[in-house]
Design a protein around this motif. Structure first.
Motif, PDB file in Angstrom:
ATOM      1  N   PRO A 131      -2.371  -7.916  10.106  1.00 19.91           N
ATOM      2  CA  PRO A 131      -3.247  -8.314   8.995  1.00 19.91           C
ATOM      3  C   PRO A 131      -3.537  -7.168   8.023  1.00 19.91           C
ATOM      4  CG  PRO A 131      -4.077  -9.183  11.066  1.00 19.91           C
ATOM      5  CD  PRO A 131      -2.972  -8.221  11.414  1.00 19.91           C
ATOM      6  N   ALA A 132      -3.657  -5.939   8.548  1.00 21.64           N
ATOM      7  CA  ALA A 132      -3.910  -4.792   7.671  1.00 21.64           C
ATOM      8  C   ALA A 132      -2.717  -4.532   6.757  1.00 21.64           C
ATOM      9  CB  ALA A 132      -4.216  -3.553   8.509  1.00 21.64           C
ATOM     10  N   VAL A 133      -1.508  -4.649   7.307  1.00 23.13           N
ATOM     11  CA  VAL A 133      -0.306  -4.453   6.493  1.00 23.13           C
ATOM     12  C   VAL A 133      -0.212  -5.530   5.415  1.00 23.13           C
ATOM     13  CG1 VAL A 133       2.213  -4.433   6.531  1.00 23.13           C
ATOM     14  CG2 VAL A 133       0.920  -3.280   8.344  1.00 23.13           C
ATOM     15  N   THR A 134      -0.498  -6.764   5.787  1.00 24.83           N
ATOM     16  CA  THR A 134      -0.481  -7.859   4.810  1.00 24.83           C
ATOM     17  C   THR A 134      -1.543  -7.648   3.738  1.00 24.83           C
ATOM     18  OG1 THR A 134       0.287  -9.381   6.523  1.00 24.83           O
ATOM     19  CG2 THR A 134      -0.645 -10.356   4.530  1.00 24.83           C
ATOM     20  N   PHE A 135      -2.707  -7.152   4.143  1.00 26.86           N
ATOM     21  CA  PHE A 135      -3.788  -6.873   3.187  1.00 26.86           C
ATOM     22  C   PHE A 135      -3.338  -5.846   2.160  1.00 26.86           C
ATOM     23  CE2 PHE A 135      -7.468  -4.312   1.933  1.00 26.86           C
ATOM     24  CZ  PHE A 135      -8.321  -5.292   1.425  1.00 26.86           C
ATOM     25  N   LEU A 136      -2.714  -4.763   2.621  1.00 26.61           N
ATOM     26  CA  LEU A 136      -2.235  -3.736   1.689  1.00 26.61           C
ATOM     27  C   LEU A 136      -1.145  -4.279   0.778  1.00 26.61           C
ATOM     28  CD1 LEU A 136      -2.022  -0.505   3.892  1.00 26.61           C
ATOM     29  CD2 LEU A 136      -3.675  -1.026   2.081  1.00 26.61           C
ATOM     30  N   ARG A 137      -0.298  -5.141   1.323  1.00 24.27           N
ATOM     31  CA  ARG A 137       0.821  -5.663   0.535  1.00 24.27           C
ATOM     32  C   ARG A 137       0.345  -6.532  -0.618  1.00 24.27           C
ATOM     33  NH1 ARG A 137       5.082  -8.660   4.074  1.00 24.27           N
ATOM     34  NH2 ARG A 137       3.363 -10.143   4.181  1.00 24.27           N
ATOM     35  N   THR A 138      -0.801  -7.177  -0.459  1.00 22.68           N
ATOM     36  CA  THR A 138      -1.299  -8.069  -1.509  1.00 22.68           C
ATOM     37  C   THR A 138      -2.105  -7.345  -2.577  1.00 22.68           C
ATOM     38  OG1 THR A 138      -3.256  -8.579  -0.174  1.00 22.68           O
ATOM     39  CG2 THR A 138      -1.353 -10.032   0.059  1.00 22.68           C
ATOM     40  N   LEU A 139      -2.433  -6.080  -2.348  1.00 21.58           N
ATOM     41  CA  LEU A 139      -3.240  -5.348  -3.324  1.00 21.58           C
ATOM     42  C   LEU A 139      -2.364  -4.813  -4.458  1.00 21.58           C
ATOM     43  CD1 LEU A 139      -5.678  -3.203  -1.133  1.00 21.58           C
ATOM     44  CD2 LEU A 139      -6.226  -5.246  -2.456  1.00 21.58           C
ATOM     45  N   PRO A 140      -2.691  -5.109  -5.711  1.00 22.75           N
ATOM     46  CA  PRO A 140      -1.967  -4.474  -6.817  1.00 22.75           C
ATOM     47  C   PRO A 140      -2.361  -3.006  -6.933  1.00 22.75           C
ATOM     48  CG  PRO A 140      -3.738  -5.841  -7.659  1.00 22.75           C
ATOM     49  CD  PRO A 140      -3.700  -6.078  -6.180  1.00 22.75           C
ATOM     50  N   PRO A 141      -1.438  -2.145  -7.331  1.00 23.08           N
ATOM     51  CA  PRO A 141      -1.735  -0.701  -7.360  1.00 23.08           C
ATOM     52  C   PRO A 141      -2.953  -0.338  -8.202  1.00 23.08           C
ATOM     53  CG  PRO A 141       0.613  -1.082  -7.603  1.00 23.08           C
ATOM     54  CD  PRO A 141      -0.033  -2.423  -7.670  1.00 23.08           C
ATOM     55  N   LEU A 142      -3.135  -0.996  -9.341  1.00 19.73           N
ATOM     56  CA  LEU A 142      -4.275  -0.658 -10.187  1.00 19.73           C
ATOM     57  C   LEU A 142      -5.605  -0.980  -9.518  1.00 19.73           C
ATOM     58  CD1 LEU A 142      -3.067  -1.768 -13.735  1.00 19.73           C
ATOM     59  CD2 LEU A 142      -3.509   0.556 -12.941  1.00 19.73           C
ATOM     60  N   PRO A 201      -3.777  11.629  -5.934  1.00 23.06           N
ATOM     61  CA  PRO A 201      -3.929  10.175  -6.073  1.00 23.06           C
ATOM     62  C   PRO A 201      -2.640   9.465  -6.448  1.00 23.06           C
ATOM     63  CG  PRO A 201      -4.942  11.299  -7.929  1.00 23.06           C
ATOM     64  CD  PRO A 201      -4.605  12.348  -6.917  1.00 23.06           C
ATOM     65  N   LYS A 202      -1.778  10.115  -7.201  1.00 22.88           N
ATOM     66  CA  LYS A 202      -0.501   9.496  -7.578  1.00 22.88           C
ATOM     67  C   LYS A 202       0.381   9.312  -6.343  1.00 22.88           C
ATOM     68  CE  LYS A 202      -0.659  11.931 -12.041  1.00 22.88           C
ATOM     69  NZ  LYS A 202      -1.918  12.634 -11.738  1.00 22.88           N
ATOM     70  N   ILE A 203       0.473  10.357  -5.508  1.00 20.62           N
ATOM     71  CA  ILE A 203       1.304  10.262  -4.309  1.00 20.62           C
ATOM     72  C   ILE A 203       0.735   9.230  -3.347  1.00 20.62           C
ATOM     73  CG2 ILE A 203       2.235  11.520  -2.348  1.00 20.62           C
ATOM     74  CD1 ILE A 203       3.447  12.294  -5.060  1.00 20.62           C
ATOM     75  N   TRP A 204      -0.581   9.228  -3.170  1.00 20.42           N
ATOM     76  CA  TRP A 204      -1.199   8.267  -2.273  1.00 20.42           C
ATOM     77  C   TRP A 204      -0.979   6.837  -2.756  1.00 20.42           C
ATOM     78  CZ3 TRP A 204      -2.737   8.287   2.504  1.00 20.42           C
ATOM     79  CH2 TRP A 204      -3.130   9.471   3.101  1.00 20.42           C
ATOM     80  N   LEU A 205      -1.067   6.623  -4.057  1.00 16.03           N
ATOM     81  CA  LEU A 205      -0.838   5.275  -4.577  1.00 16.03           C
ATOM     82  C   LEU A 205       0.579   4.809  -4.269  1.00 16.03           C
ATOM     83  CD1 LEU A 205      -2.054   3.741  -7.837  1.00 16.03           C
ATOM     84  CD2 LEU A 205       0.380   3.646  -7.386  1.00 16.03           C
ATOM     85  N   LEU A 206       1.561   5.675  -4.444  1.00 14.03           N
ATOM     86  CA  LEU A 206       2.950   5.298  -4.173  1.00 14.03           C
ATOM     87  C   LEU A 206       3.190   5.113  -2.680  1.00 14.03           C
ATOM     88  CD1 LEU A 206       4.758   7.640  -6.728  1.00 14.03           C
ATOM     89  CD2 LEU A 206       4.244   5.213  -6.958  1.00 14.03           C
ATOM     90  N   VAL A 207       2.517   5.914  -1.844  1.00 14.38           N
ATOM     91  CA  VAL A 207       2.647   5.735  -0.397  1.00 14.38           C
ATOM     92  C   VAL A 207       2.102   4.365   0.013  1.00 14.38           C
ATOM     93  CG1 VAL A 207       1.818   6.532   1.847  1.00 14.38           C
ATOM     94  CG2 VAL A 207       2.599   8.187   0.165  1.00 14.38           C
ATOM     95  N   ILE A 208       0.923   4.026  -0.487  1.00 17.18           N
ATOM     96  CA  ILE A 208       0.306   2.745  -0.130  1.00 17.18           C
ATOM     97  C   ILE A 208       1.134   1.575  -0.668  1.00 17.18           C
ATOM     98  CG2 ILE A 208      -1.755   1.319  -0.431  1.00 17.18           C
ATOM     99  CD1 ILE A 208      -3.373   3.917  -0.576  1.00 17.18           C
TER     100      ILE A 208
END
Length: 299
Positions: free
Chosen positions: A142-153, A169-176
């Protein structure tokens, strides 16, 4: 033996001849000759160039007809001039914002590579565990699915609050952004490994860790590489969002600054640079897939 083979061919009848011809044609299609491959490459290249020419002609016709103001839809020539200005030193100005276009693109590609690399290092082991250990799957999927549905902005502002406006923050955004597809593809691939292979390994005395590393992981490799390839594409689409905050040098930051001053030609040139580099990068990944898993599509 030759006499028997000839006799069999003569007595096989039309069906046998047709089957033999079909088999030869199938082998020819599966392993085309170098000359045939070269002809196919030339034919498809010509078709792509023709499609590109038609697109440019239609674009120029729309501009010439004045359907939209030229400041909104510049001509192909204007975009080409913006591309040249961004790629050279002109009137003492180095490219855009003091950096050439290739430098902006290189910085963005470096960020994408770092972000996707970290996501792969975490996502592949995580996907293996989710695919094998049922309790972890219940908790983590469920956590992976939650992250997948979040838009980067949606979480960029939070990352800026946590890590400031520098590279973190740029690297973390791309990692997520890249982590969920890699994890999901790995977990699905592990679950899809044929049970016969696992049972045979257990019968030969292999333990859980040995089965995971020697059976499940190699069998899952094609789907894992596909997940990484998809993750790179997602990271590419997220890099402009990642570079909206202090993103210069960076292709996203360059596009953002051009948008502020209504430099539509430069915005389009930046988008074309992203798209063309994406095509090259995707082709490189396909080459890696062919080298790493040559059996894919042949089994």
């Amino acid at each position: 033996m030759t006499v028997i083979d000839d006799t069999a061919k003569k007595t096989a009848g039309p069906d046998g001849v047709a089957a033999d011809a079909t088999a030869r044609r199938s082998r020819s299609d599966a392993h085309p000759s170098p000359s045939r491959r070269g002809a196919d490459v030339l034919r498809w290249t010509a078709l792509r160039l023709l499609a590109l020419a038609v697109l440019l002609a239609a674009w120029q016709a729309v501009v010439a007809a004045g359907v939209w103001p030229r400041v909104l839809v510049p001509a192909p020539g204007d975009v080409w001039q913006a591309f040249l200005r961004a790629s050279t030193v002109h009137d003492g100005v180095r490219g855009v914002s003091g950096h050439l276009l290739v430098e902006h693109l290189g910085v963005s590609l470096r960020r994408i590579g770092i972000g996707t690399g970290y996501a792969t290092l975490v996502g592949v082991p995580l996907g293996l565990l989710i695919g094998v250990v049922r309790p972890l799957a219940v908790v983590l999927e469920p956590a992976v699915t939650f992250l997948r549905t979040l838009p980067p902005l949606a979480y960029l502002s939070l990352l800026v609050i946590w890590f400031g406006i520098d590279e973190a923050p740029k690297i973390w955004l791309l990692v997520i952004a890249a982590l969920p597809p890699i994890t999901a593809a790995t977990a699905a691939a592990v679950r899809g490994v044929p049970g016969d292979l696992v049972e045979a390994a257990h019968a030969l005395g292999a333990g859980p860790v040995s089965v995971l590393l020697s059976i499940r992981l190699p069998a899952s490799l094609p789907e894992i590489l596909t997940g990484v390839r998809i993750a790179v594409g997602i990271a590419y689409t997220s890099v402009v969002a990642a570079e909206t905050i202090n993103g210069v040098p960076g292709i996203g930051g360059m596009i953002r600054d051009a948008q502020r001053y209504n430099q539509t030609d430069l915005v389009i040139a930046g988008l074309l640079a992203i798209g063309l580099s994406g095509i090259v990068l995707d082709a490189l990944f396909k080459g890696v897939e062919r080298a790493a898993v040559p059996w894919r599509g042949r089994v």
